[in-house]
Design a protein around this motif. Structure first.
Motif, mmCIF file in Angstrom:
data_model
loop_
_atom_site.group_PDB
_atom_site.id
_atom_site.type_symbol
_atom_site.label_atom_id
_atom_site.label_comp_id
_atom_site.label_asym_id
_atom_site.label_seq_id
_atom_site.Cartn_x
_atom_site.Cartn_y
_atom_site.Cartn_z
ATOM 1 N N MET A 3 0.888 -1.532 0.055
ATOM 2 C CA MET A 3 0.291 -0.105 -0.093
ATOM 3 C C MET A 3 0.615 1.316 -0.065
ATOM 4 O O MET A 3 0.141 2.010 -0.155
ATOM 5 N N ALA A 4 2.531 1.183 0.362
ATOM 6 C CA ALA A 4 3.008 2.083 0.456
ATOM 7 C C ALA A 4 3.024 3.014 -0.883
ATOM 8 O O ALA A 4 3.216 3.794 -1.162
ATOM 9 N N CYS A 5 2.573 2.117 -2.027
ATOM 10 C CA CYS A 5 2.720 2.955 -3.485
ATOM 11 C C CYS A 5 1.201 2.757 -4.342
ATOM 12 O O CYS A 5 1.340 2.056 -5.455
ATOM 13 N N ASP A 6 0.535 3.409 -3.581
ATOM 14 C CA ASP A 6 -1.313 2.717 -4.039
ATOM 15 C C ASP A 6 -0.900 1.094 -3.649
ATOM 16 O O ASP A 6 -2.514 0.776 -5.124
ATOM 17 N N GLY A 7 -0.694 0.786 -3.681
ATOM 18 C CA GLY A 7 -1.501 -1.405 -3.859
ATOM 19 C C GLY A 7 -2.263 -1.143 -2.843
ATOM 20 O O GLY A 7 -2.373 -0.262 -1.756
ATOM 21 N N PRO A 8 -3.004 -2.204 -2.785
ATOM 22 C CA PRO A 8 -4.271 -2.816 -2.046
ATOM 23 C C PRO A 8 -3.228 -2.644 -0.047
ATOM 24 O O PRO A 8 -2.535 -3.207 -0.443
ATOM 25 N N GLY A 9 -3.990 -2.506 0.331
ATOM 26 C CA GLY A 9 -4.042 -2.380 2.088
ATOM 27 C C GLY A 9 -4.611 -3.877 2.287
ATOM 28 O O GLY A 9 -5.219 -4.091 2.656
ATOM 29 N N LEU A 10 -3.505 -5.101 2.342
ATOM 30 C CA LEU A 10 -3.450 -5.896 3.021
ATOM 31 C C LEU A 10 -3.129 -6.778 3.938
ATOM 32 O O LEU A 10 -2.263 -6.981 4.245
ATOM 33 N N ASP A 11 -4.381 -6.621 4.887
ATOM 34 C CA ASP A 11 -3.893 -7.746 6.552
ATOM 35 C C ASP A 11 -4.228 -9.745 5.659
ATOM 36 O O ASP A 11 -5.436 -9.913 5.345
ATOM 37 N N TYR A 12 -3.183 -9.689 6.908
ATOM 38 C CA TYR A 12 -3.481 -11.319 7.473
ATOM 39 C C TYR A 12 -3.891 -11.522 8.392
ATOM 40 O O TYR A 12 -3.319 -11.034 9.180
ATOM 41 N N THR A 13 -4.623 -12.607 9.169
ATOM 42 C CA THR A 13 -5.158 -12.858 10.667
ATOM 43 C C THR A 13 -4.508 -14.606 10.080
ATOM 44 O O THR A 13 -4.812 -15.508 9.910
#
Length: 94
Positions: free
Chosen positions: A80-90
């Motif tokens: 996400m630092a370069c406009d990619g998606p903000g992906l979170d994993y659990t």
């Protein structure tokens, strides 16, 4: 989101990343290195893709992907630092 994905991390320092888009499943494999910096309290995972490089979510277009530990059960992609998606994993244990 148009795809779903997950990682499987092994104690031997390798990973499998699986992504499903519609009904097509793509997989990537590689190695893991834990990164720590003296001036940064955060811990990171650097994934080096040996296969499936196109699944590497990054800003550089190479075969590396960086994930940050958010907690003992959650990591996030730095894409996400370069406009990619903000992906979170659990964490999920099988």
């Amino acid at each position: 989101m148009e795809w779903q994905e997950y990682y499987i991390f092994s104690p031997e320092g390798t990973f499998v990343k699986s992504r499903t888009v519609q009904e097509e499943v793509m997989e990537a494999t590689g190695s893991i290195e834990v990164l720590e910096y003296d001036d940064d309290p955060n811990h990171y995972l650097e994934l080096t893709f040996e296969t499936g490089k196109e699944l590497a979510g990054n800003c550089t277009g190479d075969n590396k992907e960086i994930l940050i530990y958010r907690s003992s059960t959650e990591i996030s992609s730095l894409w996400m630092a370069c406009d990619g998606p903000g992906l979170d994993y659990t964490l999920s244990k099988n």
